[in-house]
Design an enzyme around this catalytic site. Structure first.
Site, PDB file in Angstrom:
ATOM      1  N   GLN A 158      -2.962   2.620   9.871  1.00 37.44           N
ATOM      2  CA  GLN A 158      -1.624   2.657   9.265  1.00 37.44           C
ATOM      3  C   GLN A 158      -0.655   3.559  10.027  1.00 37.44           C
ATOM      4  O   GLN A 158       0.542   3.320  10.030  1.00 37.44           O
ATOM      5  CB  GLN A 158      -1.705   3.114   7.802  1.00 37.44           C
ATOM      6  CG  GLN A 158      -2.376   2.106   6.882  1.00 37.44           C
ATOM      7  CD  GLN A 158      -3.801   2.502   6.587  1.00 37.44           C
ATOM      8  OE1 GLN A 158      -4.551   2.842   7.490  1.00 37.44           O
ATOM      9  NE2 GLN A 158      -4.189   2.461   5.320  1.00 37.44           N
ATOM     10  N   ARG A 191      -7.169  -0.688  -7.518  1.00 35.60           N
ATOM     11  CA  ARG A 191      -7.561   0.397  -6.618  1.00 35.60           C
ATOM     12  C   ARG A 191      -7.688   1.652  -7.466  1.00 35.60           C
ATOM     13  O   ARG A 191      -6.780   1.976  -8.235  1.00 35.60           O
ATOM     14  CB  ARG A 191      -6.540   0.603  -5.490  1.00 35.60           C
ATOM     15  CG  ARG A 191      -6.447  -0.572  -4.520  1.00 35.60           C
ATOM     16  CD  ARG A 191      -5.671  -0.228  -3.264  1.00 35.60           C
ATOM     17  NE  ARG A 191      -6.423   0.686  -2.412  1.00 35.60           N
ATOM     18  CZ  ARG A 191      -5.927   1.206  -1.280  1.00 35.60           C
ATOM     19  NH1 ARG A 191      -4.707   0.910  -0.889  1.00 35.60           N
ATOM     20  NH2 ARG A 191      -6.662   2.013  -0.544  1.00 35.60           N
ATOM     21  N   ARG A 202       0.851  -1.186   0.000  1.00 36.79           N
ATOM     22  CA  ARG A 202       0.000   0.000   0.000  1.00 36.79           C
ATOM     23  C   ARG A 202       0.886   1.234   0.000  1.00 36.79           C
ATOM     24  O   ARG A 202       2.086   1.144   0.167  1.00 36.79           O
ATOM     25  CB  ARG A 202      -0.935  -0.004   1.219  1.00 36.79           C
ATOM     26  CG  ARG A 202      -0.243  -0.452   2.484  1.00 36.79           C
ATOM     27  CD  ARG A 202      -0.607   0.310   3.699  1.00 36.79           C
ATOM     28  NE  ARG A 202      -0.465   1.747   3.564  1.00 36.79           N
ATOM     29  CZ  ARG A 202       0.675   2.421   3.757  1.00 36.79           C
ATOM     30  NH1 ARG A 202       1.819   1.784   4.028  1.00 36.79           N
ATOM     31  NH2 ARG A 202       0.703   3.733   3.666  1.00 36.79           N
ATOM     32  N   GLY A 203       0.259   2.391  -0.225  1.00 32.75           N
ATOM     33  CA  GLY A 203       1.019   3.616  -0.406  1.00 32.75           C
ATOM     34  C   GLY A 203       1.208   3.850  -1.886  1.00 32.75           C
ATOM     35  O   GLY A 203       1.618   2.945  -2.623  1.00 32.75           O
ATOM     36  N   ALA A 204       0.901   5.058  -2.354  1.00 35.32           N
ATOM     37  CA  ALA A 204       0.870   5.321  -3.792  1.00 35.32           C
ATOM     38  C   ALA A 204       2.163   4.937  -4.523  1.00 35.32           C
ATOM     39  O   ALA A 204       2.112   4.234  -5.540  1.00 35.32           O
ATOM     40  CB  ALA A 204       0.519   6.785  -4.044  1.00 35.32           C
ATOM     41  N   ASP A 247      -1.933  10.513  -2.381  1.00 37.16           N
ATOM     42  CA  ASP A 247      -2.222   9.470  -3.367  1.00 37.16           C
ATOM     43  C   ASP A 247      -2.521  10.057  -4.738  1.00 37.16           C
ATOM     44  O   ASP A 247      -2.424   9.351  -5.739  1.00 37.16           O
ATOM     45  CB  ASP A 247      -3.408   8.626  -2.895  1.00 37.16           C
ATOM     46  CG  ASP A 247      -3.018   7.735  -1.731  1.00 37.16           C
ATOM     47  OD1 ASP A 247      -2.641   6.581  -1.978  1.00 37.16           O
ATOM     48  OD2 ASP A 247      -3.066   8.200  -0.575  1.00 37.16           O
ATOM     49  N   ASN A 297      -5.620  12.326  -0.146  1.00 30.38           N
ATOM     50  CA  ASN A 297      -4.821  11.501   0.761  1.00 30.38           C
ATOM     51  C   ASN A 297      -5.746  10.699   1.662  1.00 30.38           C
ATOM     52  O   ASN A 297      -6.968  10.823   1.597  1.00 30.38           O
ATOM     53  CB  ASN A 297      -3.871  12.374   1.592  1.00 30.38           C
ATOM     54  CG  ASN A 297      -2.785  11.562   2.275  1.00 30.38           C
ATOM     55  OD1 ASN A 297      -2.084  10.787   1.628  1.00 30.38           O
ATOM     56  ND2 ASN A 297      -2.641  11.716   3.573  1.00 30.38           N
ATOM     57  N   LYS A 298      -5.161   9.871   2.491  1.00 27.71           N
ATOM     58  CA  LYS A 298      -5.909   8.979   3.367  1.00 27.71           C
ATOM     59  C   LYS A 298      -6.978   9.731   4.155  1.00 27.71           C
ATOM     60  O   LYS A 298      -6.735  10.846   4.618  1.00 27.71           O
ATOM     61  CB  LYS A 298      -4.935   8.278   4.318  1.00 27.71           C
ATOM     62  CG  LYS A 298      -5.583   7.384   5.343  1.00 27.71           C
ATOM     63  CD  LYS A 298      -6.250   6.193   4.692  1.00 27.71           C
ATOM     64  CE  LYS A 298      -6.937   5.321   5.746  1.00 27.71           C
ATOM     65  NZ  LYS A 298      -7.682   4.217   5.144  1.00 27.71           N
TER      66      LYS A 298
END
Length: 309
Positions: free
Chosen positions: A172, A78, A44-46, A213, A222-223
Protein backbone atom coordinates in the site's frame (compact mmCIF):
# COMPACT_ATOMS: atom_id res chain seq x y z
CA UNK A 1 -9.86 12.80 -4.90
CA UNK A 2 -12.91 11.07 -3.44
CA UNK A 3 -12.28 7.46 -2.45
CA UNK A 4 -16.02 6.84 -2.30
CA UNK A 5 -19.18 8.65 -3.39
CA UNK A 6 -22.92 8.11 -3.21
CA UNK A 7 -24.42 8.14 -6.73
CA UNK A 8 -27.94 7.13 -7.81
CA UNK A 9 -28.51 5.06 -4.67
CA UNK A 10 -25.28 3.16 -5.21
CA UNK A 11 -21.91 3.34 -3.49
CA UNK A 12 -19.12 4.23 -5.92
CA UNK A 13 -15.64 3.16 -4.84
CA UNK A 14 -12.19 3.62 -6.31
CA UNK A 15 -10.90 0.09 -6.88
CA UNK A 16 -7.67 0.34 -4.90
CA UNK A 17 -6.55 -3.11 -6.02
CA UNK A 18 -6.00 -1.69 -9.52
CA UNK A 19 -3.89 1.31 -8.52
CA UNK A 20 -1.47 2.74 -9.53
CA UNK A 21 -1.85 1.37 -13.06
CA UNK A 22 -5.59 1.92 -13.47
CA UNK A 23 -8.00 4.39 -11.90
CA UNK A 24 -11.24 2.43 -12.09
CA UNK A 25 -14.42 2.28 -10.03
CA UNK A 26 -16.64 -0.37 -8.47
CA UNK A 27 -20.35 0.19 -7.83
CA UNK A 28 -22.00 -1.51 -4.86
CA UNK A 29 -25.74 -2.04 -5.32
CA UNK A 30 -26.42 -3.71 -1.97
CA UNK A 31 -24.80 -4.17 1.41
CA UNK A 32 -23.39 -7.61 0.55
CA UNK A 33 -21.39 -6.06 -2.28
CA UNK A 34 -20.03 -3.52 0.21
CA UNK A 35 -18.89 -6.41 2.41
CA UNK A 36 -17.05 -7.98 -0.54
CA UNK A 37 -15.40 -4.63 -1.32
CA UNK A 38 -14.19 -4.34 2.29
CA UNK A 39 -12.95 -7.94 2.49
CA UNK A 40 -11.16 -7.75 -0.86
CA UNK A 41 -9.62 -4.36 0.03
CA UNK A 42 -11.22 -2.59 -2.91
CA UNK A 43 -11.85 -0.04 -0.17
CA UNK A 44 -9.39 0.04 2.73
CA UNK A 45 -8.13 2.30 5.48
CA UNK A 46 -10.01 2.62 8.76
CA UNK A 47 -11.93 5.87 8.05
CA UNK A 48 -12.87 4.80 4.51
CA UNK A 49 -13.98 1.38 5.73
CA UNK A 50 -16.15 3.08 8.34
CA UNK A 51 -17.92 5.38 5.90
CA UNK A 52 -18.29 2.56 3.35
CA UNK A 53 -19.87 0.43 6.08
CA UNK A 54 -22.27 3.28 6.89
CA UNK A 55 -23.38 3.37 3.25
CA UNK A 56 -23.67 -0.41 3.35
CA UNK A 57 -26.17 -0.02 6.16
CA UNK A 58 -28.00 2.64 4.14
CA UNK A 59 -28.22 0.23 1.20
CA UNK A 60 -29.60 -2.45 3.49
CA UNK A 61 -32.27 -0.03 4.70
CA UNK A 62 -33.17 1.09 1.17
CA UNK A 63 -33.67 -2.54 0.14
CA UNK A 64 -35.77 -3.42 3.18
CA UNK A 65 -33.17 -5.72 4.74
CA UNK A 66 -33.08 -6.55 8.44
CA UNK A 67 -30.66 -3.94 9.77
CA UNK A 68 -29.53 -5.94 12.80
CA UNK A 69 -28.57 -8.83 10.56
CA UNK A 70 -26.86 -6.53 8.06
CA UNK A 71 -24.95 -4.89 10.90
CA UNK A 72 -23.62 -8.24 12.12
CA UNK A 73 -22.53 -9.25 8.63
CA UNK A 74 -20.82 -5.94 7.90
CA UNK A 75 -18.98 -5.98 11.24
CA UNK A 76 -17.62 -9.44 10.39
CA UNK A 77 -16.02 -8.17 7.17
CA UNK A 78 -12.74 -7.17 8.88
CA UNK A 79 -12.19 -7.54 12.64
CA UNK A 80 -9.48 -5.02 13.55
CA UNK A 81 -10.48 -1.53 12.36
CA UNK A 82 -12.61 0.05 15.09
CA UNK A 83 -14.14 2.58 12.68
CA UNK A 84 -16.09 -0.24 11.05
CA UNK A 85 -17.91 -1.07 14.28
CA UNK A 86 -18.33 2.58 15.26
CA UNK A 87 -19.90 3.48 11.92
CA UNK A 88 -22.30 0.52 11.80
CA UNK A 89 -23.54 1.18 15.34
CA UNK A 90 -23.94 4.88 14.66
CA UNK A 91 -26.13 4.22 11.61
CA UNK A 92 -28.03 1.45 13.40
CA UNK A 93 -28.97 3.90 16.15
CA UNK A 94 -30.02 6.68 13.77
CA UNK A 95 -33.47 7.61 12.52
CA UNK A 96 -32.39 7.87 8.87
CA UNK A 97 -29.51 5.56 7.81
CA UNK A 98 -28.80 7.30 4.51
CA UNK A 99 -28.83 10.78 6.02
CA UNK A 100 -26.52 9.57 8.79
CA UNK A 101 -24.12 8.02 6.27
CA UNK A 102 -24.05 11.24 4.25
CA UNK A 103 -23.36 13.21 7.43
CA UNK A 104 -20.46 10.89 8.27
CA UNK A 105 -19.12 11.32 4.74
CA UNK A 106 -18.90 15.10 5.16
CA UNK A 107 -17.58 14.81 8.72
CA UNK A 108 -14.71 12.63 7.53
CA UNK A 109 -13.49 15.30 5.11
CA UNK A 110 -13.74 18.06 7.73
CA UNK A 111 -11.99 15.85 10.30
CA UNK A 112 -9.07 15.11 8.01
CA UNK A 113 -8.60 18.77 7.15
CA UNK A 114 -8.44 19.56 10.88
CA UNK A 115 -5.95 16.73 11.49
CA UNK A 116 -3.84 18.15 8.68
CA UNK A 117 -3.85 21.65 10.17
CA UNK A 118 -2.81 20.45 13.64
CA UNK A 119 -0.28 17.98 12.29
CA UNK A 120 1.44 20.50 10.05
CA UNK A 121 2.63 22.21 13.24
CA UNK A 122 5.07 19.36 13.94
CA UNK A 123 6.56 19.45 10.41
CA UNK A 124 9.46 21.86 10.01
CA UNK A 125 10.80 23.38 6.82
CA UNK A 126 13.38 20.97 5.41
CA UNK A 127 12.02 17.86 7.13
CA UNK A 128 12.07 14.42 5.57
CA UNK A 129 8.99 12.54 6.79
CA UNK A 130 8.59 8.78 6.74
CA UNK A 131 5.12 7.25 6.48
CA UNK A 132 4.09 3.60 6.55
CA UNK A 133 1.27 1.95 4.58
CA UNK A 134 -1.33 4.38 3.19
CA UNK A 135 -3.12 6.82 5.47
CA UNK A 136 -3.97 9.26 2.71
CA UNK A 137 -7.03 10.29 0.78
CA UNK A 138 -7.42 6.68 -0.35
CA UNK A 139 -7.74 5.54 3.28
CA UNK A 140 -10.46 8.11 3.99
CA UNK A 141 -13.20 9.86 2.05
CA UNK A 142 -10.63 12.48 1.01
CA UNK A 143 -7.40 14.25 2.05
CA UNK A 144 -6.12 11.68 4.56
CA UNK A 145 -4.76 11.48 8.09
CA UNK A 146 -0.99 10.91 8.03
CA UNK A 147 -0.74 12.05 4.41
CA UNK A 148 -3.16 14.85 5.28
CA UNK A 149 -0.53 16.14 7.71
CA UNK A 150 2.06 16.02 4.93
CA UNK A 151 -0.32 17.64 2.42
CA UNK A 152 -1.10 20.46 4.82
CA UNK A 153 2.58 21.17 5.53
CA UNK A 154 3.37 21.12 1.80
CA UNK A 155 0.49 23.44 0.96
CA UNK A 156 1.77 25.85 3.62
CA UNK A 157 4.88 26.18 1.50
CA UNK A 158 7.21 24.08 3.65
CA UNK A 159 10.09 22.45 1.83
CA UNK A 160 9.58 18.79 2.74
CA UNK A 161 10.43 15.37 1.39
CA UNK A 162 8.46 12.17 1.91
CA UNK A 163 9.73 8.63 2.25
CA UNK A 164 7.24 5.78 1.86
CA UNK A 165 7.84 2.25 3.09
CA UNK A 166 6.70 -0.25 0.45
CA UNK A 167 4.51 -1.91 3.15
CA UNK A 168 4.54 -5.64 2.59
CA UNK A 169 2.76 -7.80 1.67
CA UNK A 170 0.23 -5.82 -0.44
CA UNK A 171 2.38 -2.77 -1.10
CA UNK A 172 0.00 0.00 0.00
CA UNK A 173 2.91 2.36 0.56
CA UNK A 174 4.44 1.65 -2.83
CA UNK A 175 1.22 1.46 -4.81
CA UNK A 176 -0.96 4.02 -3.06
CA UNK A 177 1.00 6.51 -0.95
CA UNK A 178 3.66 7.11 -3.59
CA UNK A 179 0.92 7.54 -6.20
CA UNK A 180 -0.93 10.08 -4.03
CA UNK A 181 2.22 12.13 -3.46
CA UNK A 182 3.08 12.09 -7.14
CA UNK A 183 -0.40 13.35 -8.04
CA UNK A 184 0.39 16.57 -6.16
CA UNK A 185 4.09 16.80 -7.04
CA UNK A 186 5.12 16.33 -3.41
CA UNK A 187 8.74 15.06 -3.42
CA UNK A 188 8.66 11.35 -2.54
CA UNK A 189 10.98 8.35 -2.53
CA UNK A 190 10.13 4.69 -2.01
CA UNK A 191 12.20 2.40 0.23
CA UNK A 192 12.04 -1.28 1.18
CA UNK A 193 10.34 -1.90 4.52
CA UNK A 194 13.67 -3.05 5.97
CA UNK A 195 15.51 0.20 5.12
CA UNK A 196 13.90 2.71 7.51
CA UNK A 197 16.16 1.90 10.45
CA UNK A 198 19.28 2.40 8.35
CA UNK A 199 18.05 5.76 7.06
CA UNK A 200 17.28 6.89 10.61
CA UNK A 201 20.79 5.88 11.67
CA UNK A 202 22.12 8.11 8.88
CA UNK A 203 19.99 11.08 10.06
CA UNK A 204 18.00 11.03 6.82
CA UNK A 205 14.58 10.89 8.46
CA UNK A 206 13.39 13.69 10.77
CA UNK A 207 9.82 12.59 11.58
CA UNK A 208 7.57 9.58 11.30
CA UNK A 209 3.81 10.01 10.80
CA UNK A 210 1.56 6.97 10.41
CA UNK A 211 -2.18 6.35 10.58
CA UNK A 212 -4.05 3.92 12.83
CA UNK A 213 -6.77 1.30 12.60
CA UNK A 214 -7.46 1.28 16.33
CA UNK A 215 -6.22 3.35 19.27
CA UNK A 216 -6.90 1.86 22.68
CA UNK A 217 -5.46 1.83 26.18
CA UNK A 218 -1.76 1.19 25.92
CA UNK A 219 -1.06 1.94 22.29
CA UNK A 220 -2.03 1.88 18.63
CA UNK A 221 -2.88 -0.82 16.10
CA UNK A 222 -1.68 -0.14 12.57
CA UNK A 223 -0.56 -1.95 9.43
CA UNK A 224 2.01 -4.69 10.01
CA UNK A 225 5.50 -3.22 10.11
CA UNK A 226 4.55 -0.17 12.14
CA UNK A 227 6.09 -1.63 15.30
CA UNK A 228 9.49 -2.11 13.67
CA UNK A 229 9.46 1.49 12.43
CA UNK A 230 8.50 2.72 15.91
CA UNK A 231 11.30 0.73 17.58
CA UNK A 232 13.87 2.15 15.18
CA UNK A 233 12.52 5.67 15.69
CA UNK A 234 12.76 5.32 19.47
CA UNK A 235 16.35 4.08 19.25
CA UNK A 236 17.47 6.88 16.94
CA UNK A 237 15.44 9.62 18.70
CA UNK A 238 13.17 10.31 15.72
CA UNK A 239 9.74 11.71 16.76
CA UNK A 240 7.02 9.15 15.99
CA UNK A 241 3.48 10.49 15.52
CA UNK A 242 0.14 8.82 14.83
CA UNK A 243 -2.56 10.75 12.93
CA UNK A 244 -6.11 9.49 13.39
CA UNK A 245 -9.66 10.72 14.02
CA UNK A 246 -11.33 10.29 17.39
CA UNK A 247 -13.60 7.67 15.80
CA UNK A 248 -10.54 5.38 15.78
CA UNK A 249 -10.29 5.48 19.58
CA UNK A 250 -11.53 2.57 21.70
CA UNK A 251 -11.36 4.01 25.19
CA UNK A 252 -12.80 0.99 27.00
CA UNK A 253 -10.37 -1.80 26.11
CA UNK A 254 -6.67 -2.62 26.14
CA UNK A 255 -4.91 -2.38 22.81
CA UNK A 256 -3.38 -5.77 23.57
CA UNK A 257 -6.84 -7.36 23.50
CA UNK A 258 -7.32 -6.39 19.84
CA UNK A 259 -8.15 -9.21 17.46
CA UNK A 260 -5.41 -9.07 14.84
CA UNK A 261 -6.64 -10.06 11.40
CA UNK A 262 -4.78 -12.97 9.79
CA UNK A 263 -4.95 -12.77 5.99
CA UNK A 264 -4.49 -15.30 3.20
CA UNK A 265 -0.94 -16.62 2.94
CA UNK A 266 -0.95 -16.15 -0.82
CA UNK A 267 -0.50 -12.42 -0.20
CA UNK A 268 3.02 -13.35 0.95
CA UNK A 269 3.67 -16.33 -1.33
CA UNK A 270 2.96 -14.22 -4.42
CA UNK A 271 4.03 -10.70 -5.27
CA UNK A 272 2.96 -8.97 -8.45
CA UNK A 273 1.35 -12.21 -9.55
CA UNK A 274 4.62 -14.17 -9.24
CA UNK A 275 5.29 -16.89 -6.67
CA UNK A 276 8.39 -15.92 -4.66
CA UNK A 277 8.79 -19.00 -2.44
CA UNK A 278 8.68 -22.79 -2.80
CA UNK A 279 5.28 -24.34 -3.40
CA UNK A 280 3.51 -25.34 -0.20
CA UNK A 281 5.39 -22.86 2.01
CA UNK A 282 3.56 -22.20 5.28
CA UNK A 283 2.91 -18.54 5.97
CA UNK A 284 2.08 -16.35 8.98
CA UNK A 285 0.39 -13.20 7.64
CA UNK A 286 -0.93 -10.83 10.33
CA UNK A 287 -2.39 -7.69 8.80
CA UNK A 288 -1.59 -5.43 11.76
CA UNK A 289 0.72 -5.03 14.71
CA UNK A 290 0.63 -3.07 17.97
CA UNK A 291 2.76 -0.03 18.78
CA UNK A 292 2.96 0.42 22.58
CA UNK A 293 2.29 3.94 23.80
CA UNK A 294 5.82 4.45 25.11
CA UNK A 295 7.07 4.45 21.51
CA UNK A 296 4.62 7.19 20.43
CA UNK A 297 5.50 10.90 20.64
CA UNK A 298 1.93 12.11 20.15
CA UNK A 299 -1.40 11.41 18.47
CA UNK A 300 -2.69 14.01 16.01
CA UNK A 301 -6.50 14.27 16.11
CA UNK A 302 -9.10 16.69 14.80
CA UNK A 303 -9.06 18.33 18.26
CA UNK A 304 -5.30 18.74 18.49
CA UNK A 305 -2.22 16.70 19.42
CA UNK A 306 -2.60 14.52 22.51
CA UNK A 307 -0.63 11.95 24.46
CA UNK A 308 -1.36 8.27 23.80
CA UNK A 309 -3.97 6.81 26.14
Amino acid sequence: MKTLEWEDNKLKLIDQTKLPDELTYVYCNDYKEVIVAIKDMIVRGAPAIGVAAAFGMALADLHGEDLDNAADEIKAARPTAINLFWAVDRVLNSDDPLEEALTMYKEDIDTNLAIGRYGAEIIEDGDTVLTHCNAGALACVDYGTALGVIRSAFHQGKNINVICDETRPRGQGARLSVWEMQQENIPVKLIPDVASGYLMSQYKINKVVIGADRIAKGGVVNKIGSLMVALAAKHFHVPFYVAAPLSTFDMDTSVFDTEIEERDGDEVRYYGGCRICPKGTEVINPAFDIVPKELITGIITENGIIDPI
